[in-house]
Design a protein around this motif. Structure first.
Motif: not given
Length: 458
Positions: A48-53, A263-265, A367-372
């Motif tokens: 299950k997603t936390q924030v990032f896919p 930062a890791r991403l 609001n990063h593209d991957s999160v949206v």
């Protein structure tokens, strides 16, 4: 009633249903931790997603790793708080209470931290919004439900769903529900009110923590742990003191771990992310500049390890600050009167850094593209599943397709002839909200003919 009496009465080893303790190897509260961590609902948090896919080759946080880290931080906070309460708030001759605060409170808080996100649906917080939006956009369904029942659906809440999962007595299971202690349940209840009592301007009522289906169970927990009733209609209680430790652990991990993941991403430059974490580390009353700089430089060949070091040190500093705020609340008696969350009362210099991290996280991370994109996917997938299953379970006479959909529901989620419309829909929400990201997507695609299931797949 004295403060000592208050602290000695707000915990109990009893479980909902007064289940008898059959273990001599573990305390009641250690059993809570074990039951949660071995449950299928907890295991599903891994996908299950936390924030990032979930990106595969870069290991960022999912709901499971987040919950484990929150439990670790919560245990540290509870150890500090428990020692203080044992020394200053409990009569020296009250051995059971002394032992609880010295030895068991860390297990209670760690268990509550483990379970705090267990009710969140797939696709992060957008999953909650997608479920709410489905009902808001289908007002014709409202005729089936009372005002309070409808409010549960149109304000679907992961915290209330977590309480439902760990507290309710489930049929078709050898162990009905998780059967954890009422003390651990009380420590999970961040928003001790029902859905119609939501008040966005009030911290402990910004959301709610129990559905109408669990009102009786909630009041049993509230009474057993001496939570204070504020209003009967709508139903509102004061927060339990232990909630503040769980909430602080979650707040700390949210702020710091999302920052490190970004930062890791490479969403944030390592140097930029490190600068803010180092600023937090420097607020530690025991900060050692030369030692910190020396260790930081030995890790210069690995920026991720540098960041991990600063992350650990910054969390340690925040634990100390939050523990100090908790002690101040205990000393003043404010802890029983719904004070602000601990992170809201840390020293000004700390609060300033955390606010900057929060604002930058909203701009650059949330609001990063991957999160949206995953939020949009969550809306589409969960809404689509509800469009299939909710009309099917509410149909007076299901048609052929609806009968097939009901057939797909696992036995514990199938509607019974005696179920009300509310309980039928709650079972669908149990099924849908329990899905992992991948299973929800797979089922959505199967039901729409986008992909076909393989033999034996379900």
């Amino acid at each position: 009633m004295s403060t000592s009496q208050d602290w000695s009465k707000i915990f109990t080893g009893r479980r909902l249903g007064d289940e008898e303790n059959s273990s001599t190897l573990r305390s009641e509260y250690e059993r809570d931790y074990d039951r949660i961590i071995f449950s299928s609902a907890f295991r599903r948090l891994q996908n299950k997603t936390q924030v990032f896919p979930l990106p595969g080759h870069i290991f960022v946080h999912n709901r499971l790793t987040h919950s484990l880290e929150v439990a670790s931080v919560g245990r540290s906070l509870a150890r500090y708080a428990g020692q203080y309460i044992a020394r200053h708030c409990i009569d020296a001759f009250d051995t059971p209470s002394q032992e609880f605060y010295r030895f068991s409170l860390p297990s209670v808080i760690a268990s509550a931290c483990l379970a705090h996100d267990i009710g969140n649906p797939a696709f992060g917080h957008s999953g909650e919004k997608a479920i709410s939006q489905y009902f808001l956009q289908n007002q014709a369904l409202k005729v089936h439900f009372s005002e309070k029942e409808w409010a549960d659906f149109t304000n679907f809440e992961g915290n209330a769903n977590a309480f439902r999962i760990v507290a309710q007595r489930r049929p078709h299971r050898i162990q009905q529900g998780l059967g954890i202690t009422m003390t651990t349940l009380a420590a999970m209840i961040k928003y001790p009110c029902e859905s119609v009592a939501i008040d966005k301007s009030t911290a402990y009522r910004k959301k709610y923590n129990f559905f109408q289906s669990e009102v009786v169970l909630f009041e049993e927990v509230a009474n057993a742990t001496h939570m204070q009733l504020i209003s009967r209609e709508p139903l509102v209680y004061a927060r339990h003191p232990f909630v503040y430790l769980v909430e602080a652990a979650d707040d700390i991990c949210y702020a710091i771990m999302d920052w490190e993941d970004a930062a890791r991403l490479k969403i944030l430059p390592h140097d930029y992310a490190a600068e803010f974490l180092l600023a937090l580390v420097k607020t530690d009353p025991e900060y050692n500049a030369s030692k910190t700089e020396k260790i930081f430089q030995t890790l210069r060949s690995d920026p991720n390890e540098q960041l991990a070091y600063l992350r650990a040190k910054s969390i340690n500093a925040l634990v100390k600050h939050c523990a100090e705020v908790f002690v101040n609340y205990v000393q003043s008696g404010a802890i029983f009167n719904n004070p602000k969350p601990l992170v809201k009362k840390v020293p000004t210099e700390v609060s300033k850094i955390l606010n900057e991290i929060k604002e930058l996280s909203i701009q650059k991370i949330y609001n990063h593209d991957s999160v949206v994109k995953i939020e949009l996917a969550g809306y589409r997938v969960l809404r689509g599943l509800l469009e299939d299953f909710v009309p099917a379970v509410l149909a007076a006479v299901p048609n052929a397709a609806e009968e097939k959909l009901i057939q797909l529901l696992p036995i514990q989620y199938k509607p019974e002839p005696t179920d009300s419309a509310y309980h039928r829909v709650m079972k669908v929400l149990d099924f849908v909200s329990g899905m992992t990201d991948l299973y929800a997507l797979e089922l959505y695609r199967n039901l729409r003919g986008i992909s076909m299931p393989g033999y034996g797949m379900h």
